[in-house]
Design an enzyme around this catalytic site. Sequence first.
Site, mmCIF file in Angstrom:
data_model
loop_
_atom_site.group_PDB
_atom_site.id
_atom_site.type_symbol
_atom_site.label_atom_id
_atom_site.label_comp_id
_atom_site.label_asym_id
_atom_site.label_seq_id
_atom_site.Cartn_x
_atom_site.Cartn_y
_atom_site.Cartn_z
ATOM 1 N N CYS A 1 0.803 -1.229 0.000
ATOM 2 C CA CYS A 1 0.000 0.000 0.000
ATOM 3 C C CYS A 1 0.831 1.272 0.000
ATOM 4 O O CYS A 1 0.767 2.060 -0.936
ATOM 5 C CB CYS A 1 -0.932 0.019 1.225
ATOM 6 S SG CYS A 1 -2.345 -1.093 1.116
ATOM 7 N N ILE A 2 1.605 1.500 1.066
ATOM 8 C CA ILE A 2 2.227 2.799 1.280
ATOM 9 C C ILE A 2 3.175 3.205 0.152
ATOM 10 O O ILE A 2 3.153 4.363 -0.279
ATOM 11 C CB ILE A 2 2.946 2.844 2.641
ATOM 12 C CG1 ILE A 2 1.957 2.492 3.757
ATOM 13 C CG2 ILE A 2 3.543 4.224 2.893
ATOM 14 C CD1 ILE A 2 0.749 3.407 3.816
#
Length: 415
Positions: free
Chosen positions: A260-261
């Site tokens: 995600c990040i």
Amino acid sequence: MSVDLVVVGVGYVGLPLAEAACEAGLSVAGYDTSPRVAAAVAAGRSHVPDVTTSRLRAMRASGFTVTTDPGVLGTAETIVLCVPTGLDPSGGPDLAAVREAAETVAEQLRPGTLVVLESTSFPGTTDEIVRPILEKHGLTAGEDFALAYSPERVDPGNRRFGIRNTPKVISGHTPLCAKYCAAFYGRFVDTIVVARGTREAEMAKLLENTYRYVNIALVNEISIFCDRIGVDVWDVVHCAATKPFGFMPFVPGPGVGGHCIPVDPKYLLDKADREGSPLGVVHAARLVDDRMPEHVVERVTRLLAEQGKPLCEAKVLLLGVAYKADVPDTRESAAIRIALRLRALGADLSYHDPVAAAVPELGPPATDLDEVLRTADVTVLLVAHRAYDLSRLTSTARLLFDVTGQVPGEEVVRL
């Protein structure tokens, strides 16, 4: 025979979703293109850390199955797409899995079905990419079937928040689609948050992760500055975090990783650039976060030089190659970039991770931890897995460089 839910993509997001639905009494099936995933579930072996094998077997006892046969989609009351959205070779958004999943669903879609996209993507994906594919055989979203977007909020390894007690943002192609979506998730999620539309919900997910991305970059850049002026960044963060308002602590590290990040902000940047509205702060954060692995390498090189040992003649041990503590996922892990750079500079590199599997590009991991700790010129703790005895690391390693800020003691060198 119909089922309440078919999850498309039974991985880090899809399997916990299926578990929550099963626990609420829904009939659930999974569709995955991987025979390995289907076989593992059939054998009662969980391939996702957040779903234990015992819980998977309970799901199986309730009727949960995973198949590679797309025909199961035609039996679903609700279909939720939980496929990965990664990056292409150029570093841009890769929606191939979303397109392929939508194409497969379109072939099996029947009137009255609710289709929900959970995969993270830029605003407009549900309406501009998924909807036309689903409508290609004559059914119309909002009339013949319901179309919705609800961003996943799975945090691997988080023991406090799961599917049920994490508020669920939902949206619909039409207000009625949103109502169907809210009713579905309301069966097994405690709090439902209705967004104005699918674009707002898509953007909300990007904002959540970009917020973390930017703040991680901020504290990483502060840590580089603190290193230069001889200030303990960990004490700085600790002191600042005592303020009960206006501050949320983030900690420095070797660089962002995971599914995600490091990925989601690039979807936002790509969309913003295409719309002619570049996001300067996010671009700057990307530069800082991309720099952190090299900063770690520079610190290792400097520490060895202080010991009279050039990097090209040194034995370097890296502890932890997963992107996060107690999670076996190595996707986008900064540790791998650090390892490859150290090896390229001539270091005699070894690595160890009690949770993650071997990384092919790094070769086999060390197996005798005590031996490699004793023989390495410098040991770099990149991921503080609970399985690591921190006092053992301190007493055994010749020189310990703690990137995580978790190891106590004055003799430890910290990021």
